[in-house]
Write an enzyme that holds these catalytic residues in place. Structure first.
Site, PDB file in Angstrom:
ATOM      1  N   LYS A 105       0.806  -1.317   0.026  1.00 18.44           N
ATOM      2  CA  LYS A 105      -0.208   0.153  -0.084  1.00 18.44           C
ATOM      3  C   LYS A 105       0.787   1.314   0.039  1.00 18.44           C
ATOM      4  O   LYS A 105       1.939   1.040   0.493  1.00 18.44           O
ATOM      5  CB  LYS A 105      -0.892  -0.081   1.378  1.00 18.44           C
ATOM      6  CG  LYS A 105      -2.041   0.778   1.157  1.00 18.44           C
ATOM      7  CD  LYS A 105      -3.204  -0.004   0.393  1.00 18.44           C
ATOM      8  CE  LYS A 105      -4.364   0.619   0.305  1.00 18.44           C
ATOM      9  NZ  LYS A 105      -5.421  -0.247  -0.538  1.00 18.44           N
ATOM     10  N   GLY A 217     -24.747   3.541   1.408  1.00 17.68           N
ATOM     11  CA  GLY A 217     -23.461   4.018   0.723  1.00 17.68           C
ATOM     12  C   GLY A 217     -23.565   3.943  -0.930  1.00 17.68           C
ATOM     13  O   GLY A 217     -24.013   2.880  -1.158  1.00 17.68           O
ATOM     14  N   GLY A 219     -21.907   5.074  -3.644  1.00 16.86           N
ATOM     15  CA  GLY A 219     -20.715   5.727  -4.439  1.00 16.86           C
ATOM     16  C   GLY A 219     -20.726   4.459  -5.477  1.00 16.86           C
ATOM     17  O   GLY A 219     -21.365   4.011  -6.010  1.00 16.86           O
ATOM     18  N   ASN A 220     -19.333   4.368  -5.650  1.00 19.51           N
ATOM     19  CA  ASN A 220     -18.945   3.558  -6.592  1.00 19.51           C
ATOM     20  C   ASN A 220     -19.381   2.170  -6.535  1.00 19.51           C
ATOM     21  O   ASN A 220     -20.121   1.608  -7.283  1.00 19.51           O
ATOM     22  CB  ASN A 220     -17.500   3.219  -6.973  1.00 19.51           C
ATOM     23  CG  ASN A 220     -16.984   2.423  -7.832  1.00 19.51           C
ATOM     24  OD1 ASN A 220     -16.913   1.124  -7.667  1.00 19.51           O
ATOM     25  ND2 ASN A 220     -16.479   2.871  -8.932  1.00 19.51           N
ATOM     26  N   ALA A 221     -19.019   1.614  -5.381  1.00 14.29           N
ATOM     27  CA  ALA A 221     -19.513   0.179  -5.263  1.00 14.29           C
ATOM     28  C   ALA A 221     -21.042   0.061  -4.892  1.00 14.29           C
ATOM     29  O   ALA A 221     -21.567  -0.836  -5.611  1.00 14.29           O
ATOM     30  CB  ALA A 221     -18.611  -0.106  -3.695  1.00 14.29           C
ATOM     31  N   GLY A 222     -21.678   1.062  -4.102  1.00 14.64           N
ATOM     32  CA  GLY A 222     -22.951   0.984  -3.962  1.00 14.64           C
ATOM     33  C   GLY A 222     -23.791   0.957  -5.223  1.00 14.64           C
ATOM     34  O   GLY A 222     -24.818   0.186  -5.388  1.00 14.64           O
TER      35      GLY A 222
HETATM   36  P1  NAD Z   1     -17.422   6.240  -2.751  1.00 14.80           P
HETATM   37  O1  NAD Z   1     -16.448   7.334  -2.255  1.00 14.80           O
HETATM   38  O2  NAD Z   1     -17.583   6.268  -4.429  1.00 14.80           O
HETATM   39  O3  NAD Z   1     -18.731   6.198  -2.164  1.00 14.80           O
HETATM   40  C1  NAD Z   1     -18.835   6.142  -0.910  1.00 14.80           C
HETATM   41  C2  NAD Z   1     -20.341   6.487  -0.506  1.00 14.80           C
HETATM   42  O4  NAD Z   1     -20.727   6.244   0.865  1.00 14.80           O
HETATM   43  C3  NAD Z   1     -20.879   7.892  -0.971  1.00 14.80           C
HETATM   44  O5  NAD Z   1     -22.073   7.564  -1.644  1.00 14.80           O
HETATM   45  C4  NAD Z   1     -21.058   8.634   0.244  1.00 14.80           C
HETATM   46  O6  NAD Z   1     -22.443   9.524   0.219  1.00 14.80           O
HETATM   47  C5  NAD Z   1     -21.417   7.673   1.149  1.00 14.80           C
HETATM   48  N1  NAD Z   1     -21.416   7.946   2.717  1.00 14.80           N
HETATM   49  C6  NAD Z   1     -20.189   8.604   3.422  1.00 14.80           C
HETATM   50  N2  NAD Z   1     -20.400   8.775   4.532  1.00 14.80           N
HETATM   51  C7  NAD Z   1     -21.795   8.168   4.674  1.00 14.80           C
HETATM   52  C8  NAD Z   1     -22.491   7.851   5.833  1.00 14.80           C
HETATM   53  N3  NAD Z   1     -22.103   8.471   6.996  1.00 14.80           N
HETATM   54  N4  NAD Z   1     -23.559   7.062   5.771  1.00 14.80           N
HETATM   55  C9  NAD Z   1     -24.110   6.522   4.506  1.00 14.80           C
HETATM   56  N5  NAD Z   1     -23.430   6.621   3.442  1.00 14.80           N
HETATM   57  C10 NAD Z   1     -21.974   7.513   3.777  1.00 14.80           C
HETATM   58  O7  NAD Z   1     -16.435   4.990  -2.514  1.00 14.80           O
HETATM   59  P2  NAD Z   1     -16.718   3.593  -2.938  1.00 14.80           P
HETATM   60  O8  NAD Z   1     -15.525   3.360  -3.988  1.00 14.80           O
HETATM   61  O9  NAD Z   1     -17.942   3.249  -3.226  1.00 14.80           O
HETATM   62  O10 NAD Z   1     -16.105   2.642  -1.539  1.00 14.80           O
HETATM   63  C11 NAD Z   1     -17.164   2.385  -0.701  1.00 14.80           C
HETATM   64  C12 NAD Z   1     -16.439   1.710   0.557  1.00 14.80           C
HETATM   65  O11 NAD Z   1     -16.188   0.503  -0.481  1.00 14.80           O
HETATM   66  C13 NAD Z   1     -15.075   2.105   1.159  1.00 14.80           C
HETATM   67  O12 NAD Z   1     -15.238   1.245   2.614  1.00 14.80           O
HETATM   68  C14 NAD Z   1     -14.260   1.284   0.272  1.00 14.80           C
HETATM   69  O13 NAD Z   1     -12.600   1.156   1.021  1.00 14.80           O
HETATM   70  C15 NAD Z   1     -14.510   0.139  -0.015  1.00 14.80           C
HETATM   71  N6  NAD Z   1     -14.167  -0.634  -1.454  1.00 14.80           N
HETATM   72  C16 NAD Z   1     -14.168   0.204  -2.521  1.00 14.80           C
HETATM   73  C17 NAD Z   1     -13.510  -0.622  -3.776  1.00 14.80           C
HETATM   74  C18 NAD Z   1     -13.562  -0.005  -5.041  1.00 14.80           C
HETATM   75  O14 NAD Z   1     -13.149  -0.567  -5.835  1.00 14.80           O
HETATM   76  N7  NAD Z   1     -14.515   1.245  -5.321  1.00 14.80           N
HETATM   77  C19 NAD Z   1     -12.783  -1.549  -3.493  1.00 14.80           C
HETATM   78  C20 NAD Z   1     -12.556  -2.382  -2.331  1.00 14.80           C
HETATM   79  C21 NAD Z   1     -13.308  -1.569  -1.215  1.00 14.80           C
END
Ligand code: NAD
Length: 416
Positions: A105, A217, A219-222
């Protein structure tokens, strides 16, 4: 949980697995610490003409199974301990999905929201200049993470190639497709999570095509989980979604495509037509079959774990469940799909990118999906079988699978 030093948490989780496995003391001690770590100062010219010194890190946690791999985070709270912990978790993540890579990392303490594009490019290139000698497709390969993007990966690859004087696309993954990125990287994390939900549903005899689900959540994952759930499982009913501003629900179902479009247009889910508001806390306790935490760490705790009704909890977020909550969920018969297995789809497709770069031949989207499905399904089965055999909760089972694989590689190399 989030208040504790994350590296101490990572060590404690390893300790529990080591005890259960009866790991010999030398291997245990070796795996408690990073193999190599680097700290740098990176001077960058700002747009106002001043020079700012950025503090930066790279940790190569364990390379017994192959070159180390792990994202680069740009965050104001980044420290050597966050990077160490994340590098340890990458080691277990790569091992649990059985890709031939170790864990690493990187991090830069900075606030990208306050930086211009030009400053970001100079930081990306400046970081690459200090770290380049430690990287390489056979040594250590970074990727995007919090606040780093495909564009930042492109600048870093370009700088690396300028330093070494020839083409090396595999030195970094998560690149734009036009310069060696892989098909299927964008939705890989959510897709991998839905594949393991499909396998878990079979085990607990849940008809996934009729299952209800909620997502915290968006964002990308959700967002990708919302649409891929119905696409991969052949149906299902999305009951609630939320983001940092709050959530919305409709027990008769929400159209996944429409709510994603609404979020992209308005920047929120609040006010989506035909729904009623729901708080982030209440969403977790909804009577649904599958719950996807996809936002923050530490949201399922000893205080609310007993109220969770979902049968399957697919941790797309990193660290959403505290150790105490794991035990409560396990005793209540819930199946938790632990983060470093459930969200490993992203690193798996990063590995595919590295493979394609190395032989300079690129796969179709269908090939990527098929290969990802196989890796995620095998990972789930290995962890589930260990859980049944050792009578432990899923997270401990996932650690046991991963640590066994890394320990075996260390032993075969004669390190212990
Ligand atoms: P992102 O920044 O695209 O989305 C995060 C989402 O969480 C946003 O919709 C934000 O509004 C929401 N959020 C923030 N605070 C919040 C709260 N208090 N209550 C509810 N929602 C809230 O991030 P992402 O890439 O979707 O990542 C989300 C999680 O998945 C993180 O924990 C990240 O480490 C994990 N993850 C992501 C990936 C990836 O490839 N994107 C890979 C492994 C792990």
């Amino acid at each position: 949980m989030s208040e504790m030093n994350p590296f101490l948490i990572a060590q404690q989780q390893l300790d529990e697995a080591a005890k259960k496995l009866g790991l010999d003391p030398a291997t245990h001690e070796l795996l408690r610490w990073p193999q190599r770590e680097f700290r740098y100062t990176v001077p960058i010219k700002l747009d106002n003409g001043r020079t700012k010194i950025f503090h930066a890190y790279r940790v190569q946690y364990n390379s017994a199974r192959g070159p180390t791999k792990g994202g680069l985070r740009w965050h104001p709270d980044e420290t050597i301990d966050t990077v160490r912990a994340l590098a340890a978790w990458m080691t277990w993540k790569c091992a649990v999905v059985n890709i031939p890579l170790g864990g690493g990392k990187g991090g830069v303490t900075c606030n990208p929201k306050e930086m211009s594009e030009g400053e970001k490019e100079r930081l990306a290139r400046g970081y690459m200049r200090v770290v380049a000698r430690e990287l390489g497709v056979h040594r250590d390969v970074p990727a995007p993470d919090v606040y780093t993007t495909p564009q930042i990966m492109a600048w870093m690859m370009d700088e690396y190639e300028a330093i070494v004087g020839n083409s090396h696309p595999g030195v970094i993954t998560g690149k734009p497709i036009a310069i060696g990125g892989s098909e299927g990287r964008g939705d890989a994390t959510a897709r991998g999570g839905v594949y393991v939900v499909r396998e878990a549903a079979r085990k607990i005899k849940l008809d996934a095509s009729k299952a209800s689900y909620a997502i915290q959540g968006f964002g990308n994952a959700g967002q990708f989980a919302a649409t891929l759930h119905t696409e991969i499982l052949g149906g299902g009913k999305l009951v609630a979604v939320s983001d940092s501003r709050g959530g919305v629900m409709n027990k008769n179902g929400i159209d996944p495509e429409a709510v994603v479009k609404y979020k992209l247009e308005t920047g929120k889910v609040e006010g989506f037509p035909g729904t009623q508001p729901i708080s982030n806390a209440d969403l977790l306790e909804l009577d649904v079959d599958v719950l996807y935490p996809a936002a923050l760490e530490g949201i399922i705790t000893e205080a609310n774990a007993g109220k969770i009704k979902a049968k399957l909890i697919c941790e797309l977020a990193n660290g959403p469940t505290t150790p105490g909550a794991d035990e409560i969920l396990h005793k209540a018969g819930k199946l938790v799909l632990p983060d470093f297995m459930a969200n490993a789809g992203g690193v798996t497709v990063s590995y595919f990118e590295q493979v394609q770069n190395t032989y300079n031949y690129y796969w179709s989207l269908e090939d990527v999906h098929q290969q990802l499905d196989r890796r995620m399904t095998d990972a789930f089965n290995a962890v589930y079988n260990t859980r049944e055999r050792a009578k432990v909760h899923m997270r401990l089972a996932a650690y046991m699978v991963a640590v066994t694989r890394v320990a075996e590689a260390c032993k075969l190399r004669g390190w212990v």
